[in-house]
Write an enzyme that holds these catalytic residues in place. Sequence first.
Site, mmCIF file in Angstrom:
data_model
loop_
_atom_site.group_PDB
_atom_site.id
_atom_site.type_symbol
_atom_site.label_atom_id
_atom_site.label_comp_id
_atom_site.label_asym_id
_atom_site.label_seq_id
_atom_site.Cartn_x
_atom_site.Cartn_y
_atom_site.Cartn_z
ATOM 1 C CE LYS A 158 -3.531 -2.195 2.965
ATOM 2 N NZ LYS A 158 -2.746 -3.286 3.540
ATOM 3 C CG PHE A 235 -13.441 5.199 6.409
ATOM 4 C CD1 PHE A 235 -13.164 5.058 7.754
ATOM 5 C CD2 PHE A 235 -13.268 4.106 5.579
ATOM 6 C CE1 PHE A 235 -12.716 3.856 8.279
ATOM 7 C CE2 PHE A 235 -12.815 2.890 6.088
ATOM 8 C CZ PHE A 235 -12.547 2.765 7.442
ATOM 9 C CG ASP A 321 -8.033 -13.009 5.183
ATOM 10 O OD1 ASP A 321 -7.765 -13.708 6.178
ATOM 11 O OD2 ASP A 321 -7.325 -12.049 4.824
ATOM 12 C CG ASN A 326 -10.214 -7.161 7.183
ATOM 13 O OD1 ASN A 326 -9.244 -6.416 7.254
ATOM 14 N ND2 ASN A 326 -10.207 -8.257 6.446
ATOM 15 C CE1 TYR A 343 -10.251 -2.527 7.359
ATOM 16 C CE2 TYR A 343 -12.131 -1.207 8.035
ATOM 17 C CZ TYR A 343 -11.065 -2.011 8.356
ATOM 18 O OH TYR A 343 -10.802 -2.311 9.673
ATOM 19 C CG ASP A 344 -8.723 -4.534 3.708
ATOM 20 O OD1 ASP A 344 -8.445 -3.716 2.812
ATOM 21 O OD2 ASP A 344 -7.997 -4.704 4.701
#
Length: 452
Positions: A158, A235, A321, A326, A343-344
């Site tokens: 990232k 966010f 996952d 998360n 997210y993710d």
Amino acid sequence: MRHTLHVWADEAHVGTIEHEGRDDRWGLSYAEPWVNDTRSYPLSPALPLARPAADYASASIKRFIEHLLPEGRALDVAVTYNGLARTNVFGLIWALGAETAGALRFTGNANPAPPTAESILREIPLQELDRRIAEREHVPLTVWDGKVRMSVAGLQDKLLVYLDRPLQEGGRLFLADGPRLASTHILKPDTGNPQTPHLAVNEHFCMTLARRMQLPAAEVSLLRTPRPVLVVRRFDREVQNDGGQPRVHRRHIIDACQACDLPVAYKYERNLGSAEAVRHIRDGMSFERLFGCADLTANKAVSRLAMLRWALFQFLIGNSDAHGKNFSFFVRPGGLLEPAPWYDLVSVLQYDGFETELAMAYGDVFRHAEVSAFALADFAARCGIDRKLMRREGQRLAKLATTEAAAQAQAADYESEAERVFVQGIADFVARQADRLTQLVADAALWKDEYL
């Protein structure tokens, strides 16, 4: 020797973190003005503004800090470039703490940078970004101009960037340093790993599907360098106008593991793994623990509903996952939590050859294909969810998912034939999952309470 780090939220002095290295003892002191400010908040539920009679637990302070650090290769890079041991959590947050998830900054300086100080913007042209992505096996993506940039938690590569305006309006990417500006977006390049093809496209599809279904997912877009790069709008950042100049305000967030005061290693429910000798040990993050966090929120019913939708959506897309890091919460003034956007979101089951045990079990079931009506009824009972509500929400989401997944698969975001075939495969999978979920939640509502 004891060493001290100062904690900041924008220009406000939150307090200090102290560390005695030899015995790895941690201390926390909130600044008095921060405690007395009605807009202030604690770092986490385990570290309240009012000092406990027995003082803050050293391990809780360390756990909170450790969750702010990157994982995997990004952590290895930070360790190497800063000449630190991987276990030196205090040294790592000192080196990387100028930019973390949420509102907090960590500095060795007791004085904040003056509000009038100029921010430093270093533009990243697309050509340079593309070259750096191509070279990342040799020069890590988190290293720019000889300096390690902070990377938020997670295993994927990232890069945190500031975007001066939306991409569709010609927005440019910058590395940002200084008191006024911070990163506003996260770049997640495609891995290029043949075992996980089209991962950026996969996440874009799943995140966009959630938004199409009116679910609270973070905003995403695809950037082409021409390599596909997922661009995620943070966010926990708000761009404000300050005297005609942009200013980035940071919002404090914590993940579910921080909310429960669990170590990073406990982000999976089977915290010791799934080997026969230890598979019965389930001390890590579970759906039951997650739903228990609703008691820390201002509106428990709304929070539980958000968690239920999150759990059912993971089933629909096949995200095995979906672990404890998360799901996040905003920390509101006074310390109450509020579920943050999702997210993710990735359809992990699209990839063969990976361990696809569920990060958190539905009831006692850790295998996606083995989830039954009884497992969902058990899940609902453990989490305090009415099974008729689960039936209504499950069937509503299943119907929406079928329609919106088919529509998203036809979106112009996916340029190559290979990408279009791949997302159509996800849409077909979601449709099958929707049919399955529709029946499972209907049957789960029929189980008698005494059998659960």
